[in-house]
Design a protein around this motif. Structure first.
Motif, PDB file in Angstrom:
ATOM      1  N   TYR A  40       0.842  -1.197   0.000  1.00 22.28           N
ATOM      2  CA  TYR A  40       0.000   0.000   0.000  1.00 22.28           C
ATOM      3  C   TYR A  40       0.879   1.250   0.000  1.00 22.28           C
ATOM      4  O   TYR A  40       1.906   1.294   0.683  1.00 22.28           O
ATOM      5  CB  TYR A  40      -0.883   0.049   1.254  1.00 22.28           C
ATOM      6  N   SER A  41       0.462   2.248  -0.747  1.00 20.65           N
ATOM      7  CA  SER A  41       1.130   3.551  -0.695  1.00 20.65           C
ATOM      8  C   SER A  41       0.641   4.332   0.516  1.00 20.65           C
ATOM      9  O   SER A  41      -0.379   3.989   1.116  1.00 20.65           O
ATOM     10  CB  SER A  41       0.841   4.347  -1.969  1.00 20.65           C
ATOM     11  N   LYS A  42       1.359   5.369   0.873  1.00 17.40           N
ATOM     12  CA  LYS A  42       0.959   6.210   2.002  1.00 17.40           C
ATOM     13  C   LYS A  42      -0.391   6.858   1.716  1.00 17.40           C
ATOM     14  O   LYS A  42      -0.639   7.367   0.616  1.00 17.40           O
ATOM     15  CB  LYS A  42       2.010   7.303   2.242  1.00 17.40           C
ATOM     16  N   GLU A  44      -3.366   5.308   1.618  1.00 17.02           N
ATOM     17  CA  GLU A  44      -4.384   4.416   1.042  1.00 17.02           C
ATOM     18  C   GLU A  44      -5.313   3.879   2.127  1.00 17.02           C
ATOM     19  O   GLU A  44      -4.872   3.512   3.221  1.00 17.02           O
ATOM     20  CB  GLU A  44      -3.726   3.244   0.324  1.00 17.02           C
ATOM     21  N   ILE A  46      -7.530   1.039   3.734  1.00 15.71           N
ATOM     22  CA  ILE A  46      -7.526  -0.427   3.765  1.00 15.71           C
ATOM     23  C   ILE A  46      -8.959  -0.951   3.878  1.00 15.71           C
ATOM     24  O   ILE A  46      -9.357  -1.860   3.165  1.00 15.71           O
ATOM     25  CB  ILE A  46      -6.664  -0.930   4.939  1.00 15.71           C
ATOM     26  N   ALA A 103      -6.349   3.351   7.411  1.00 17.56           N
ATOM     27  CA  ALA A 103      -5.589   3.859   6.269  1.00 17.56           C
ATOM     28  C   ALA A 103      -4.110   3.899   6.639  1.00 17.56           C
ATOM     29  O   ALA A 103      -3.748   4.031   7.812  1.00 17.56           O
ATOM     30  CB  ALA A 103      -6.076   5.253   5.860  1.00 17.56           C
ATOM     31  N   THR A 104      -3.261   3.800   5.642  1.00 16.17           N
ATOM     32  CA  THR A 104      -1.822   3.761   5.882  1.00 16.17           C
ATOM     33  C   THR A 104      -1.271   5.156   6.188  1.00 16.17           C
ATOM     34  O   THR A 104      -1.676   6.150   5.591  1.00 16.17           O
ATOM     35  CB  THR A 104      -1.082   3.196   4.672  1.00 16.17           C
ATOM     36  N   GLU A 107       4.209   3.964   3.531  1.00 14.61           N
ATOM     37  CA  GLU A 107       4.177   2.777   2.681  1.00 14.61           C
ATOM     38  C   GLU A 107       4.127   1.530   3.561  1.00 14.61           C
ATOM     39  O   GLU A 107       4.883   1.420   4.524  1.00 14.61           O
ATOM     40  CB  GLU A 107       5.405   2.734   1.773  1.00 14.61           C
TER      41      GLU A 107
END
Length: 238
Positions: A40-42, A44, A46, A103-104, A107
């Motif tokens: 996952y990118s920063k 994103e 989930i 959420a992230t 990364e």
């Protein structure tokens, strides 16, 4: 610097990273039979609050915020999950939809474990149910403590507590000899503390002038954690 004897960090951190540690090999194999790993990118998402709970998530690398959104669209960050922690399992255990969003913060590498595998392993295991019960009991104590703090502590005290907790979160992945760096946006920090960005900026400037921390952009380095513990009103430093 260790917080042992200085600050009750266990009152602020969940312990879900212990749930999967050293499970019997056959149980761990059943749990991970259909596990899917994803990067996952920063920033994103989930899963979202109210979504159908189709499984649980294991944070293999990175940090994830759990949050709820009010009717005005403002986030309230409930918790930050670290590498090794599980998220999303509360909804599966309760057979309900996700009670919050995730959420992230950076990364991440996150493994998804389907609901069916989690439930099957839970029903067969002699270890997993006890661990989950212990973890849920501890999380209840942590959330009760957090609610009490929000009701009784000032914004400055809440910010001090949040910075201490975040220092421990980021310490976990800091190499020996390196300085611990908190890397978090001011809006996320404000959403953890439960205040506006302007208050965060004002108190961070005050803490910086007092030599408690240094900052550059979104990065924060705690220079005097003992002074921060004093400001929190929760430690054992006189």
């Amino acid at each position: 610097m260790s917080l042992a004897g200085l600050f009750p960090i266990d009152k602020w951190n969940f312990k879900s990273q212990s749930i999967l540690n050293n499970l019997p090999e056959d149980e761990y194999a059943d749990l991970c039979a259909h596990m899917q790993e994803q990067r996952y990118s920063k920033g994103e998402v989930i899963f979202r609050e109210g979504g159908v709970a189709s499984g649980i998530y294991f944070v293999k690398k990175g940090k994830v915020k759990k949050y709820q959104v009010d009717q005005n669209g403002r986030e309230q960050i409930i918790y930050v999950a670290n590498t090794g922690e599980l998220i999303g399992y509360h909804a599966i255990l309760a057979d309900e939809r996700y009670p919050d969003s995730a959420a992230t913060l950076e990364e991440c590498v996150i493994a998804f474990i389907p609901k069916e595998d989690f439930i099957t392993t839970l029903e067969r295991s002699s270890v997993l149910p006890r661990r989950l019960l212990k973890t849920l009991s501890h999380e209840f104590a942590v959330l009760t403590n957090s609610i009490s703090v929000f009701a009784q502590r000032s914004v400055k005290e809440r910010l001090a507590i949040t910075l201490i907790v975040l220092r421990e979160k980021f310490k976990a992945e800091t190499l020996p000899g390196e300085e611990i760096m908190i890397n978090l946006s001011r809006s996320d920090l404000a959403n953890m503390v439960g205040t506006g960005n302007e208050n965060i900026v004002r108190f961070l400037t005050e803490f910086k002038a007092a030599g408690i921390l240094n900052s550059q952009g979104r990065k924060i380095w705690i220079k005097d954690v003992k002074q921060l513990i004093k400001l929190s009103g929760c430690g054992n430093i006189q």
